[in-house]
Design an enzyme around this catalytic site. Structure first.
Site, PDB file in Angstrom:
ATOM      1  N   ARG A  14      94.009  31.139 -22.354  1.00  0.00           N
ATOM      2  CA  ARG A  14      95.109  30.173 -22.367  1.00  0.00           C
ATOM      3  C   ARG A  14      94.625  28.732 -22.596  1.00  0.00           C
ATOM      4  O   ARG A  14      95.434  27.853 -22.876  1.00  0.00           O
ATOM      5  CB  ARG A  14      95.893  30.269 -21.056  1.00  0.00           C
ATOM      6  CG  ARG A  14      96.662  31.593 -20.901  1.00  0.00           C
ATOM      7  CD  ARG A  14      97.209  31.756 -19.505  1.00  0.00           C
ATOM      8  NE  ARG A  14      98.167  30.715 -19.169  1.00  0.00           N
ATOM      9  CZ  ARG A  14      98.604  30.488 -17.933  1.00  0.00           C
ATOM     10  NH1 ARG A  14      98.131  31.207 -16.916  1.00  0.00           N
ATOM     11  NH2 ARG A  14      99.481  29.536 -17.708  1.00  0.00           N
ATOM     12  N   GLY A  19      87.806  42.973 -13.604  1.00  0.00           N
ATOM     13  CA  GLY A  19      88.406  42.561 -12.347  1.00  0.00           C
ATOM     14  C   GLY A  19      87.420  41.890 -11.416  1.00  0.00           C
ATOM     15  O   GLY A  19      86.191  41.931 -11.607  1.00  0.00           O
ATOM     16  N   TYR A  63      85.435  30.672  -7.048  1.00  0.00           N
ATOM     17  CA  TYR A  63      85.826  30.818  -8.451  1.00  0.00           C
ATOM     18  C   TYR A  63      85.437  29.561  -9.221  1.00  0.00           C
ATOM     19  O   TYR A  63      85.676  28.437  -8.769  1.00  0.00           O
ATOM     20  CB  TYR A  63      87.338  31.075  -8.561  1.00  0.00           C
ATOM     21  CG  TYR A  63      87.712  32.416  -7.974  1.00  0.00           C
ATOM     22  CD1 TYR A  63      87.840  33.538  -8.792  1.00  0.00           C
ATOM     23  CD2 TYR A  63      87.877  32.566  -6.601  1.00  0.00           C
ATOM     24  CE1 TYR A  63      88.139  34.769  -8.246  1.00  0.00           C
ATOM     25  CE2 TYR A  63      88.174  33.803  -6.049  1.00  0.00           C
ATOM     26  CZ  TYR A  63      88.305  34.911  -6.883  1.00  0.00           C
ATOM     27  OH  TYR A  63      88.583  36.132  -6.341  1.00  0.00           O
ATOM     28  N   GLY A  64      84.855  29.774 -10.396  1.00  0.00           N
ATOM     29  CA  GLY A  64      84.381  28.668 -11.197  1.00  0.00           C
ATOM     30  C   GLY A  64      85.475  27.793 -11.763  1.00  0.00           C
ATOM     31  O   GLY A  64      85.204  26.682 -12.228  1.00  0.00           O
ATOM     32  N   GLU A  83      99.153  42.266  -4.757  1.00  0.00           N
ATOM     33  CA  GLU A  83      99.308  41.521  -6.004  1.00  0.00           C
ATOM     34  C   GLU A  83     100.792  41.464  -6.386  1.00  0.00           C
ATOM     35  O   GLU A  83     101.553  42.408  -6.126  1.00  0.00           O
ATOM     36  CB  GLU A  83      98.503  42.174  -7.124  1.00  0.00           C
ATOM     37  CG  GLU A  83      96.998  42.172  -6.895  1.00  0.00           C
ATOM     38  CD  GLU A  83      96.432  40.774  -6.831  1.00  0.00           C
ATOM     39  OE1 GLU A  83      96.966  39.875  -7.503  1.00  0.00           O
ATOM     40  OE2 GLU A  83      95.440  40.576  -6.089  1.00  0.00           O
ATOM     41  N   ARG A 127      72.792   3.837 -19.803  1.00  0.00           N
ATOM     42  CA  ARG A 127      72.633   5.259 -20.079  1.00  0.00           C
ATOM     43  C   ARG A 127      71.587   5.861 -19.148  1.00  0.00           C
ATOM     44  O   ARG A 127      70.993   5.179 -18.301  1.00  0.00           O
ATOM     45  CB  ARG A 127      72.256   5.454 -21.552  1.00  0.00           C
ATOM     46  CG  ARG A 127      73.341   4.962 -22.513  1.00  0.00           C
ATOM     47  CD  ARG A 127      72.851   4.942 -23.947  1.00  0.00           C
ATOM     48  NE  ARG A 127      72.473   6.273 -24.400  1.00  0.00           N
ATOM     49  CZ  ARG A 127      71.796   6.492 -25.523  1.00  0.00           C
ATOM     50  NH1 ARG A 127      71.405   5.462 -26.282  1.00  0.00           N
ATOM     51  NH2 ARG A 127      71.489   7.723 -25.887  1.00  0.00           N
ATOM     52  N   ASN A 137      63.321 -13.116 -18.816  1.00  0.00           N
ATOM     53  CA  ASN A 137      64.567 -13.406 -19.526  1.00  0.00           C
ATOM     54  C   ASN A 137      64.491 -12.780 -20.912  1.00  0.00           C
ATOM     55  O   ASN A 137      63.539 -13.012 -21.668  1.00  0.00           O
ATOM     56  CB  ASN A 137      64.761 -14.919 -19.647  1.00  0.00           C
ATOM     57  CG  ASN A 137      66.123 -15.260 -20.240  1.00  0.00           C
ATOM     58  OD1 ASN A 137      67.106 -15.431 -19.515  1.00  0.00           O
ATOM     59  ND2 ASN A 137      66.194 -15.379 -21.558  1.00  0.00           N
ATOM     60  N   ASN A 181      62.084   1.679 -30.177  1.00  0.00           N
ATOM     61  CA  ASN A 181      61.367   2.707 -29.423  1.00  0.00           C
ATOM     62  C   ASN A 181      61.208   4.031 -30.151  1.00  0.00           C
ATOM     63  O   ASN A 181      60.471   4.904 -29.702  1.00  0.00           O
ATOM     64  CB  ASN A 181      62.064   2.950 -28.091  1.00  0.00           C
ATOM     65  CG  ASN A 181      63.523   3.361 -28.252  1.00  0.00           C
ATOM     66  OD1 ASN A 181      64.195   2.912 -29.179  1.00  0.00           O
ATOM     67  ND2 ASN A 181      64.011   4.191 -27.357  1.00  0.00           N
ATOM     68  N   SER A 231      65.433 -15.024 -28.596  1.00  0.00           N
ATOM     69  CA  SER A 231      66.539 -14.306 -29.232  1.00  0.00           C
ATOM     70  C   SER A 231      66.089 -13.636 -30.521  1.00  0.00           C
ATOM     71  O   SER A 231      65.256 -14.161 -31.269  1.00  0.00           O
ATOM     72  CB  SER A 231      67.691 -15.270 -29.522  1.00  0.00           C
ATOM     73  OG  SER A 231      68.206 -15.795 -28.324  1.00  0.00           O
TER      74      SER A 231
END
Length: 447
Positions: A18, A83, A106-107, A155, A316, A360, A369, A388
């Protein structure tokens, strides 16, 4: 904490048709982590002797995700989905010597609380089922309870009209003695409307052995299962609302709570301030007194007390910010350590680097890198000044109190206290700018 050792079996074999997805249902994300991660986190709260995940559809993907989240978890395969009883049976070879209580989770059911699990683990009955009073019982299985405890689970598709009027419903979560589980699981049959082996049939089998079965109840919200994209979206909204409320209650300032998004493991200390439109991915810790300004995205990072981040910053995995560090707008940091008092104001990328205290970093600085194959590190000493638009071509080291000139490309180590300038000499041609633009415009007019 339970008196006996606990083992947890997490059922995660279903395809989840689903969901309309090629991805196994338990790998769809909620609160920044796969659904199965919530079950694993709940299991971890019990300090279990074993965590076993039963995988089926997309088993390799489920195993990989599980191991990333819980390296000590063990995986078993349910090659045919026959099941819940059949699924639990696949875990039994790993529980042959285990003596204690087995809890089945349950996952795709992410909200079972720690207190609820503790109640299941510490209950004295031989078999305990987690139930809830449903506002709309619908197609849930019903719990039939008498003075003697839990008599049976029926059930919905097998229930008569009188049984369907019962509001006490089955969550599917169960706890039982490991020896009893081994004794009874082989007696399950698939003589029912679905042709499946129901774990719920263990209740009747236990009662037939004069073993006590009982019910622990919880709020219906804890038992929410995810079967569709719409349910996943509703669960995300519920998770975020809960996370925001907990943060506020714990002394975190959220300038606009509805726009802040948390992950399952987000940790934020009291008196931290979080601006609007901040997203916390997995693995973020923010210490007390730090401030996250608006429109930041953080994942896999640690931010120390007194640090400020943003606006519009991205941290990150592997970003470590010391105390009083300032990371400004449009700065990205990955796998880099910034010691106390470092300033990185704007428009900078620092990857695979270590920046010494009170240095700085000027606007437009990049640690170069990656050479196309390997990553290399940049080391910058304490109290350095990086001008800069400096390109730091790793591997390279800039010493303590060293300075780089603006616009430099640094390819060789810079010793402590030195000034490094690595740029082409400027050449100025009087009048050539005007003549060049005139020539270009004439060419354009000719077409």
């Amino acid at each position: 904490m339970a008196d006996k050792p606990v083992a947890v079996v997490i059922l995660a074999a279903g395809q989840g048709s689903r969901m309309q997805s090629d991805l196994p249902k338990v790998l769809h994300r909620l609160g920044g982590v796969p659904l199965v991660g919530h079950a694993l986190a709940a299991a971890r709260s019990l300090e279990p002797a074993e965590i076993i995940v039963v995988a089926g559809h997309g088993a390799n993907e489920v195993e990989k995700a599980t191991k990333n989240l819980e390296p000590d978890a063990r995986i078993v395969l349910q090659s045919e989905q026959l099941g819940t009883g059949h699924a639990v049976r696949q875990a039994l070879p790993l529980l042959e010597e285990f003596e204690g209580k087995v809890i089945v989770l349950y996952g795709d059911t992410p909200f079972i609380g720690e207190d609820t699990l503790a109640a299941l683990a510490s209950h004295t009955a031989d078999l305990v089922v987690l139930g809830f009073e449903a506002e709309d019982p619908g197609r849930y299985g019903r719990l039939v309870v008498t003075e003697a405890g839990l008599e049976r689970i029926v059930e919905f598709k097998d229930a008569d009209e009188a049984t369907r009027l019962i509001a006490l419903c089955n969550s599917g979560v169960m706890a039982l003695d490991a020896g009893l589980l081994r004794q009874l699981i082989g007696r399950l049959t698939n003589e029912n409307a679905a042709g499946e082996y129901y774990l719920t049939d263990l209740v009747a089998l236990a009662r037939a052995e004069d073993r006590r079965a009982d019910v622990v109840t919880c709020d219906e919200e804890e038992t929410l299962g995810i079967n569709t994209r719409a349910e996943l979206a509703s669960a995300e909204a519920a998770f975020q609302a809960r996370a925001r409320a907990e943060a506020l209650e714990n002394g975190v300032t959220l300038s606009d709570p509805a726009t802040v998004w948390f992950s399952l493991d987000t940790a934020i200390g009291r008196d931290a301030i979080v601006g609007q439109n901040v997203v916390f991915g997995p693995g973020v810790t923010v210490e007390s007194g730090a401030e996250i300004l608006p429109f930041c995205h953080l994942e896999g990072c640690h931010i120390s007390s007194g640090a400020t981040v943003g606006p519009f910053a991205r941290l990150r995995t592997g970003a470590e910010l010391g105390g009083e560090v300032h990371v400004g707008n449009f700065v990205e940091i990955k796998n880099a350590v910034l010691d106390e008092g470092v300033k990185v104001g704007h428009l900078t990328y620092l990857g695979d680097a270590h920046i010494g205290e009170h240095s700085n970093i000027g606007a437009g600085t990049i640690t170069c890198n990656y050479d196309g194959v390997m990553k290399h590190r940049t080391e910058i000493g304490a109290n350095a000044f990086i001008g800069s638009d400096t390109m730091l071509v790793a591997p390279v080291r800039v010493g303590a109190q060293a300075v780089t000139g603006s616009g430099s490309v640094i390819t060789v180590d810079v010793e402590d206290g030195a000034l490094a300038i690595g740029r082409a000499r400027q050449a100025t041609k009087p009048g050539l700018g005007v003549r060049l633009m005139q020539a270009l415009r004439a060419k354009k007019e000719k077409g």
